[in-house]
Structure formats: C-alpha cells, structure tokens
Design an enzyme around this catalytic site. Structure first.
Site, PDB file in Angstrom:
ATOM      1  N   GLY A 166      27.919  63.836 -25.738  1.00 14.83           N
ATOM      2  CA  GLY A 166      28.631  64.958 -26.337  1.00 14.83           C
ATOM      3  C   GLY A 166      28.027  66.325 -26.142  1.00 14.83           C
ATOM      4  O   GLY A 166      28.499  67.289 -26.753  1.00 14.83           O
ATOM      5  N   GLY A 167      27.014  66.453 -25.302  1.00 16.61           N
ATOM      6  CA  GLY A 167      26.336  67.738 -25.143  1.00 16.61           C
ATOM      7  C   GLY A 167      27.259  68.889 -24.800  1.00 16.61           C
ATOM      8  O   GLY A 167      27.209  69.958 -25.425  1.00 16.61           O
ATOM      9  N   LYS A 168      28.128  68.704 -23.816  1.00 17.67           N
ATOM     10  CA  LYS A 168      29.015  69.780 -23.383  1.00 17.67           C
ATOM     11  C   LYS A 168      30.109  70.056 -24.425  1.00 17.67           C
ATOM     12  O   LYS A 168      30.482  71.206 -24.648  1.00 17.67           O
ATOM     13  CB  LYS A 168      29.630  69.434 -22.029  1.00 17.67           C
ATOM     14  CG  LYS A 168      28.609  69.285 -20.928  1.00 17.67           C
ATOM     15  CD  LYS A 168      29.204  68.706 -19.669  1.00 17.67           C
ATOM     16  CE  LYS A 168      28.132  68.107 -18.789  1.00 17.67           C
ATOM     17  NZ  LYS A 168      27.475  66.930 -19.417  1.00 17.67           N
ATOM     18  N   ASP A 194      33.302  65.956 -16.760  1.00 18.83           N
ATOM     19  CA  ASP A 194      31.964  65.602 -16.288  1.00 18.83           C
ATOM     20  C   ASP A 194      31.979  64.092 -16.076  1.00 18.83           C
ATOM     21  O   ASP A 194      31.805  63.328 -17.014  1.00 18.83           O
ATOM     22  CB  ASP A 194      30.908  66.001 -17.320  1.00 18.83           C
ATOM     23  CG  ASP A 194      29.500  65.732 -16.816  1.00 18.83           C
ATOM     24  OD1 ASP A 194      29.067  66.441 -15.894  1.00 18.83           O
ATOM     25  OD2 ASP A 194      28.845  64.805 -17.327  1.00 18.83           O
ATOM     26  N   CYS A 235      26.187  64.893 -12.559  1.00 17.97           N
ATOM     27  CA  CYS A 235      24.724  65.038 -12.544  1.00 17.97           C
ATOM     28  C   CYS A 235      24.158  64.368 -11.294  1.00 17.97           C
ATOM     29  O   CYS A 235      23.148  63.685 -11.343  1.00 17.97           O
ATOM     30  CB  CYS A 235      24.091  64.470 -13.813  1.00 17.97           C
ATOM     31  SG  CYS A 235      24.401  62.708 -14.083  1.00 17.97           S
TER      32      CYS A 235
END
Length: 446
Positions: free
Chosen positions: A265-267, A330, A383
């Site tokens: 959930g970073g983005k 992503d 990534c």
C-alpha cells in the site's frame, strides 16, 4: 539453538525450498525474540550475506573441494557456504571459530562422518587462499561480473546488452552494499524534522533522503515494529523510487484514484496524503492477506480518504469504467530493481519468467486502462530494470490504446532529469541512482 544453527536452518529453507529470504529471516527472528540484539544482527548479516554471494561462495568452495557444491548434501552445502562467508567477509569472526563451529554443527546434526570433510575444506581455504583464481575482468568481463558479484550469466548478459558494461557493473556493486531502510514521513501527523528528532531519541540512525524532502534513511534499529514512531503512524517504509510515483502523478485535491495492485500500500497511502484529506483512494489487491496488509497500514497511519478491497486486476470492474482521475498500475514484475534487499530474486528469476511477467503486465493493462477518465492519467510502474517489462510494454500499450506519454520533467527533482523524463518516463538504476531499480511512465488518456 546457537545463532549459527538458526542461520543454517534459514539458509536451507531459502536455498532448498526457494522461499524468499526476507520472509524466512523475519519469520525466524520473530520466532526467536528472546535472542539478544547482537545475535539477531549476526543472524541477519550472515543470512543475507550468504544469499547475496552464493555464486561466489560456491566458486570458492569448488576450488578446494573434490566434491562439487551441487553434488553435496543440502546441509553440508549450506554449512560450507555460511562458514566461507564468515571467513571471507566477516572480519570480526575469527577464522578458527568459523571452522570449529561448522565442525560442531555437522556432528550435532548427525553428519559426524562428514565433519572431517568440512574441517578439511575450511582449513584449506584458510591456509591456502591463493588457490582461488578469479576471472580477469579484461579477458572475460561477463564471467568476472558473474563470479565477483554473484550473478547468473544470463542476467549479466542481459544488463550489459541493455545498459552497457559500466552501468551493469555499477548495478551489481550497488546490490551488494548495505542499504539503509528508506521511510516516508507522514506529514499529516508530524514534520520531517520532528520525526528525525523522535527517531534519534529512539536510538535510530537517521539521515536525509537523496531526492525528496519527505524521505529519510534509517538504520541501527532492532525491530521496526517496536518503535513508537512506527506504531504511532509517523512514517511508512517506502523507497524514494516508489515515492516518485506520487510525486509525478500531479494529484489534485478531490481526485479519485485507483491503485490496482497495491499491497502493501505504499503508493496508495502516499496518494491519500497528497490529496490532503480530500478525494478518495481505492487500494486494491488480489488476496485477503494482501488487502489486510494495506488495512493495517491505513489504520496505523490514520488516513481517512482511502479504502482497501479485494479485486482481481485481470477482471474488469464495470463500476470503475472511466471513473479514475488517476490510475496507479504498479504491476507484478521480475523485481530485479530490489535484489539489494531481496537477493534470492537473482537466483530464482529466469528469462522465461520475465517473458511470462511481461505478458501478464500487458493483460492487466488491457483491462485496467478502461478505468481512466478521458483526460485522466495512468501511471505505469515496476520495480525492475528489464526493458521488456518496462519501456517495451509502454510502447506496446501506446500502439493499442488511445493514450500518450506526458512529460514529468517539471515534477521531478533536478538530479533526476534526463532526455526520457521530457518524454514521460524514467528508468532508475541502482549504482547510477541512489534508489532501488524502478521504472515509471506517465500516460494521459486522450
């Protein structure tokens, strides 16, 4: 159990069962929480180092052993690997201790008949270091990179072909450096300076990020989850490369944002913060386990304009068609940008898997692009540093869908500007950039 015996169990699980190293290490350390901080640090260093340099260690062992590494029993193979790592790369460990402890472990675990073999190989390595003849860089650069930086031949060849020898070497060098943890300050709760002071009070080593003001690099902590600054939601673990997705998105107050493969959930969380308590973020992933990870972070950080739910990115959600101002895609990838943090990736990934992943990315893009409003933005990121999964997929997408690349130059830190950022994409490469390897493309729907 001693620290070395615990380490051996972790290495066997990783190498023989193809489990992810960071997952096995974290799970095991949680299981042995009674261990002193020094023992936990030793286990982590020895595990990560042995996995990082596995090809190099095997090369060294094969120079001394009559039985080649791939013919050894798994227990003996991993025992020798971790012992040679201590001898070659851990200056604070006496060579005799590494050898003696290996012999003791062999006997304790029922391999007494092979303890003499283990002792002989390790003593020979200690006494006769000149027997290892490494490939010469000028004569065979590819073989030199493979042995020196512990990388499969196919990956060395691929990176040289795509980026050139110098950049490939920089990438492999960066992957073996001790990377600090990068965090993003939750500015809804605390300022960057206040967080820095709090972390230092918690005996954490803190330095500023390289490119973004809200980024800090930390180290020297024991358990991240034990820090009050973490428990209170003052920061989120996130690399600066990942933060750049939010930075270049052009998020405006009131936007509706969908993140289709979001866990952990970073983005999504960064997007929620950039919305300044307005708008809405739909953070989606495939499984309940992954969605729960997102929910845990939402609750800890305290954002009110984000929800997590289960959704398969390959299945069209009719209710989302042309609803999103911004779509974050992503997507699952080969992960070659993060081998500094997950070194087992370089041993488990193959060209065939890369091709399968590139095809999966195209399938997902073919579905989720429909969620973008006319005039809205699709952010495609991975990534990895493999062109087939990155720029090649963007070019394919533009041929089949009514989108165009949009410059991200005005939104990036000056140190990251290049010819490609004018076009609308950036490829970050460890060693060249002080981040994970990462690809971001900004596409606007016509």
């Amino acid at each position: 159990m001693s620290a070395r015996e615990i380490t051996l169990g972790i290495l066997t699980d990783i190498s023989e069962n193809s489990n992810f190293s960071h997952t096995v290490i974290n799970r095991t350390l949680n299981q042995y929480q009674y261990l002193e901080k020094q023992d936990r640090a030793f286990i982590t260093r020895l595990c990560e180092g042995t996995v990082e340099r596995m090809f190099t260690l095997d090369y060294i062992i094969n120079c001394y052993s009559s039985v080649k590494v791939n013919k050894m029993k798994p227990f003996i193979r991993n025992l020798l690997r971790m012992s040679v790592y201590q001898i070659k790369y851990m200056d604070q460990v006496p060579e005799s201790a590494a050898c003696n402890e290996a012999v003791k472990l062999a006997k304790k675990r029922g391999f007494g008949n092979l303890s003499g073999f283990v002792n002989g190989v390790l003593r020979n390595i200690i006494r006769n270091p000149e027997k290892v003849v490494y490939p010469e860089e000028k004569k065979d650069g590819k073989r030199y990179l493979s042995v020196t930086y512990s990388a499969p031949d196919w990956l060395v060849e691929q990176l040289i072909n795509q980026y050139g020898y110098v950049a490939a070497k920089q990438y492999f060098e960066a992957a073996l450096q001790n990377n600090k943890t990068t965090i993003r300050c939750n500015t809804e709760k605390i300022t960057v300076n206040e967080l820095k002071v709090m972390l230092e009070q918690e005996k954490v080593l803190v330095s500023e990020g390289t490119y973004l003001l809200e980024a800090l690099k930390i180290g020297g902590y024991n358990y991240l989850s034990e820090l009050n600054s973490f428990k209170n939601g003052y920061f989120q673990v996130q690399d600066e490369s990942s933060m750049l997705v939010g930075t270049v998105s052009g998020i405006k107050d009131g936007d509706y944002i969908i993140d289709v493969c979001a866990a952990p959930g970073g983005k999504s969380l960064h997007a929620a913060e950039l919305l300044r308590k307005s708008g809405q973020v739909d953070s989606r992933d495939l499984s309940e386990t992954k969605v729960n990870l997102i929910r845990e972070n939402i609750n800890r950080l305290g954002y009110v304009n984000i929800k997590a739910k289960e959704a398969d990115a390959l299945v069209l959600d009719q209710d989302s068609i042309e609803k999103a101002d911004i779509l974050i895609a992503d997507l699952p990838c080969s992960g070659l940008g993060v081998i500094g943090k997950k070194p087992d990736i370089k041993y488990n990934m193959t060209r065939e898997k890369q091709k399968d992943l590139a095809a999966l990315q195209r399938e997902i893009l073919s579905v989720v692009h429909q969620y973008v409003k006319k005039g809205g933005v699709l952010l495609y990121s991975t990534c990895t540093i493999n062109e087939e999964e990155n720029l090649a997929n963007v070019r394919w997408f533009l041929e089949h869908h009514d989108f165009k690349l949009e410059s991200i130059e005005d939104l990036l830190p000056p140190a990251l500007l290049s010819d490609t950022t004018k076009e609308g994409y950036i490829q970050l490469l460890p060693g060249v950039h002080d981040t994970d390897g990462f690809f971001i493309a900004k596409l606007r729907r016509n």
